[in-house]
Design a protein around this motif. Structure first.
Motif, PDB file in Angstrom:
ATOM      1  N   THR A   1       0.843  -1.205   0.000  1.00 55.50           N
ATOM      2  CA  THR A   1       0.000   0.000   0.000  1.00 55.50           C
ATOM      3  C   THR A   1       0.871   1.245   0.000  1.00 55.50           C
ATOM      4  OG1 THR A   1      -0.078  -0.063   2.410  1.00 55.50           O
ATOM      5  CG2 THR A   1      -1.864  -1.135   1.231  1.00 55.50           C
ATOM      6  N   GLY A   2       0.328   2.312  -0.553  1.00 53.91           N
ATOM      7  CA  GLY A   2       1.080   3.562  -0.623  1.00 53.91           C
ATOM      8  C   GLY A   2       1.221   4.210   0.737  1.00 53.91           C
ATOM      9  N   HIS A   3       2.254   5.053   0.880  1.00 58.66           N
ATOM     10  CA  HIS A   3       2.515   5.681   2.171  1.00 58.66           C
ATOM     11  C   HIS A   3       2.191   7.163   2.148  1.00 58.66           C
ATOM     12  CE1 HIS A   3       4.451   1.987   3.450  1.00 58.66           C
ATOM     13  NE2 HIS A   3       5.234   2.008   2.377  1.00 58.66           N
ATOM     14  N   GLN A   4       1.682   7.672   1.051  1.00 61.24           N
ATOM     15  CA  GLN A   4       1.406   9.098   0.948  1.00 61.24           C
ATOM     16  C   GLN A   4       0.153   9.458   1.741  1.00 61.24           C
ATOM     17  OE1 GLN A   4       0.356  10.531  -2.892  1.00 61.24           O
ATOM     18  NE2 GLN A   4       0.875  12.654  -2.438  1.00 61.24           N
ATOM     19  N   PRO A   5       0.218  10.515   2.581  1.00 66.08           N
ATOM     20  CA  PRO A   5      -0.974  10.963   3.311  1.00 66.08           C
ATOM     21  C   PRO A   5      -2.081  11.352   2.341  1.00 66.08           C
ATOM     22  CG  PRO A   5       1.012  12.033   4.150  1.00 66.08           C
ATOM     23  CD  PRO A   5       1.405  11.322   2.886  1.00 66.08           C
ATOM     24  N   VAL A   6      -3.317  11.158   2.755  1.00 70.12           N
ATOM     25  CA  VAL A   6      -4.440  11.389   1.854  1.00 70.12           C
ATOM     26  C   VAL A   6      -4.492  12.842   1.377  1.00 70.12           C
ATOM     27  CG1 VAL A   6      -6.069  11.903   3.718  1.00 70.12           C
ATOM     28  CG2 VAL A   6      -6.906  11.012   1.540  1.00 70.12           C
ATOM     29  N   TYR A   7      -4.025  13.800   2.224  1.00 69.52           N
ATOM     30  CA  TYR A   7      -4.057  15.204   1.827  1.00 69.52           C
ATOM     31  C   TYR A   7      -2.749  15.654   1.185  1.00 69.52           C
ATOM     32  CZ  TYR A   7      -8.383  15.469   4.440  1.00 69.52           C
ATOM     33  OH  TYR A   7      -9.659  15.262   4.894  1.00 69.52           O
ATOM     34  N   GLY A   8      -1.792  14.736   1.017  1.00 72.16           N
ATOM     35  CA  GLY A   8      -0.545  15.064   0.362  1.00 72.16           C
ATOM     36  C   GLY A   8       0.290  16.052   1.164  1.00 72.16           C
ATOM     37  N   ASP A   9       1.131  16.820   0.454  1.00 68.91           N
ATOM     38  CA  ASP A   9       1.958  17.824   1.108  1.00 68.91           C
ATOM     39  C   ASP A   9       1.871  19.133   0.335  1.00 68.91           C
ATOM     40  OD1 ASP A   9       3.559  17.441  -1.174  1.00 68.91           O
ATOM     41  OD2 ASP A   9       4.860  16.017  -0.143  1.00 68.91           O
ATOM     42  N   PHE A  10       2.476  20.183   0.891  1.00 64.57           N
ATOM     43  CA  PHE A  10       2.363  21.504   0.269  1.00 64.57           C
ATOM     44  C   PHE A  10       2.956  21.510  -1.135  1.00 64.57           C
ATOM     45  CE2 PHE A  10       4.255  25.645  -0.730  1.00 64.57           C
ATOM     46  CZ  PHE A  10       3.116  26.438  -0.681  1.00 64.57           C
ATOM     47  N   ARG A  11       4.104  20.820  -1.313  1.00 69.51           N
ATOM     48  CA  ARG A  11       4.756  20.792  -2.616  1.00 69.51           C
ATOM     49  C   ARG A  11       3.842  20.160  -3.668  1.00 69.51           C
ATOM     50  NH1 ARG A  11       8.321  17.388  -5.418  1.00 69.51           N
ATOM     51  NH2 ARG A  11       9.866  18.505  -6.672  1.00 69.51           N
ATOM     52  N   GLY A  12       3.190  19.064  -3.295  1.00 69.54           N
ATOM     53  CA  GLY A  12       2.279  18.401  -4.218  1.00 69.54           C
ATOM     54  C   GLY A  12       1.114  19.301  -4.606  1.00 69.54           C
ATOM     55  N   TRP A  13       0.538  19.995  -3.630  1.00 72.34           N
ATOM     56  CA  TRP A  13      -0.562  20.918  -3.920  1.00 72.34           C
ATOM     57  C   TRP A  13      -0.105  22.055  -4.847  1.00 72.34           C
ATOM     58  CZ3 TRP A  13      -5.746  21.050  -2.646  1.00 72.34           C
ATOM     59  CH2 TRP A  13      -6.194  20.058  -1.771  1.00 72.34           C
ATOM     60  N   ALA A  14       1.044  22.651  -4.505  1.00 64.65           N
ATOM     61  CA  ALA A  14       1.524  23.793  -5.277  1.00 64.65           C
ATOM     62  C   ALA A  14       1.807  23.406  -6.729  1.00 64.65           C
ATOM     63  CB  ALA A  14       2.787  24.358  -4.615  1.00 64.65           C
ATOM     64  N   LEU A  15       2.488  22.275  -6.926  1.00 61.86           N
ATOM     65  CA  LEU A  15       2.808  21.847  -8.286  1.00 61.86           C
ATOM     66  C   LEU A  15       1.561  21.429  -9.055  1.00 61.86           C
ATOM     67  CD1 LEU A  15       6.132  19.870  -7.733  1.00 61.86           C
ATOM     68  CD2 LEU A  15       5.822  21.931  -9.111  1.00 61.86           C
TER      69      LEU A  15
END
Length: 355
Positions: free
Chosen positions: A176-190
């Motif tokens: 299973t993936g380890h990424q938080p469901v809300y992601g991170d700031f970098r992911g949102w910005a990009l």
């Protein structure tokens, strides 16, 4: 939209979330988009015209989908191709040609238009193909039916075929993936910046299906060419976009469309069978021209079902880096070349959206 038009959306959202959870629990890939498609179809048939998606919302979902597809291309994964990049590229091109051939054959034998038949048979990138289908002059409802029927067939058959063809290998689950469901700031910005910039650039350049392809190309460039540029679209954003696209397509179904789906079921299954056999032949060719095993080549060339294939690859102890790189590259290439292929097949003037 009036308040009355907004009223069904909380119910549709809750129903989609519940259906996606149920489908994900049984291991179906692309569970959110598939669940939203089913919920949209049910709503369209039970209460025709009750819910209508604002155009700006669907456009935003298309752009996010483009960024998601572009982010598949990560240099760390593509490095797994090594010196095999040329055979892999040729196999990808052959897969596209075989897909288009099956689409033309389906069109000739069933009467469905060429754009719909071709896009419905494209082996890879189901979510992206469905997203751009209407803009390319195809019936996105029938394209969605054909694409997800193919995904379902691959999901069901791949573990069985690996067990039969390559005995002694078990096929467990993918980690299973380890990424938080809300992601991170970098992911949102990009995600936001690439979606907006890609959509605006594609519009200025008059790119076909630009709302999807513009952000996809920009995201791929950032992921591959910028040092440390690899990123993940926040899952909550990605899955929301998948749900909106599924609902948009599903809500356009009618009783006549359902009847057309029933008429096409057997011919589409036969074409999927032909495609499965042809892709196995490509796996044999890949084995001859590279140093990968037939099992790994088969998993790398299956016509779709990316996440299900990865689950089998991990469980069977396959060369997962090679499988991920080959499948991921094909997803992006298929979506990128689809508008060119459709224009070549049907001509520019025939590319008008279905209603």
């Amino acid at each position: 939209m009036s308040l009355r038009r907004w009223a069904p959306w909380p119910i549709l959202g809750a129903a989609t979330a519940l259906a996606a959870w149920a489908l994900g629990a049984v291991g179906l890939p692309s569970a959110t988009l598939f669940a939203a498609l089913l919920v949209g179809v049910a709503a369209a048939l039970l209460r025709p015209g009750r819910a209508e998606m604002p155009d700006v919302v669907f456009r935003a979902a298309q752009a996010v989908m483009g960024v998601t597809l572009g982010a598949y291309l990560q240099s760390s994964s593509l490095s797994g191709l090594g010196h095999s990049w040329l055979p892999v590229a040729l196999v990808g091109a052959a897969t596209l040609m075989l897909s288009l051939g099956c689409g033309v054959l389906l069109s000739a034998t069933t009467g469905v238009d060429r754009a719909t038949g071709a896009l419905g048979m494209v082996a890879g990138g189901a979510s992206g193909i469905v997203t751009m289908a209407r803009e390319l002059g195809a019936d996105d409802r029938l394209v969605a039916f054909m694409q997800y029927l193919r995904v379902l067939v691959v999901v069901l058959l791949t573990p069985l075929l690996v067990t039969l063809l390559f005995p002694g290998q078990h096929s467990g689950g993918v980690p299973t993936g380890h990424q938080p469901v809300y992601g991170d700031f970098r992911g949102w910005a990009l995600t936001v910046s690439l979606a907006v910039a890609g959509a605006l650039a594609a519009r200025a350049l008059h790119v076909p299906a630009g709302l999807l392809l513009g952000p996809m190309v920009l995201a791929a460039i950032v992921s591959l060419a910028v040092p440390g540029g690899s990123f993940d679209v926040p899952p909550v954003v990605r899955e929301t976009a998948f749900a909106l696209i599924g609902l948009q397509v599903g809500l356009r179904f009618t009783v006549a469309t359902v009847r057309e789906v029933g008429r096409l079921l057997l011919p589409v299954l036969l074409c999927i069978g032909v495609l499965l056999l042809a892709c196995f032949g490509l796996a044999v060719a890949l084995t001859v021209t590279t140093d990968v095993s037939l099992r790994d080549a088969y998993l790398a060339t299956t016509p779709g079902g990316l996440y299900a294939v990865l689950a089998v690859a991990f469980g069977a102890g396959s060369n997962t880096t090679f499988v991920i790189a080959t499948q991921g590259l094909r997803v992006v290439v298929m979506v990128l070349l689809a508008p060119v292929a459709i224009r070549a097949l049907v001509g520019r003037r025939a590319m008008s959206p279905h209603v």
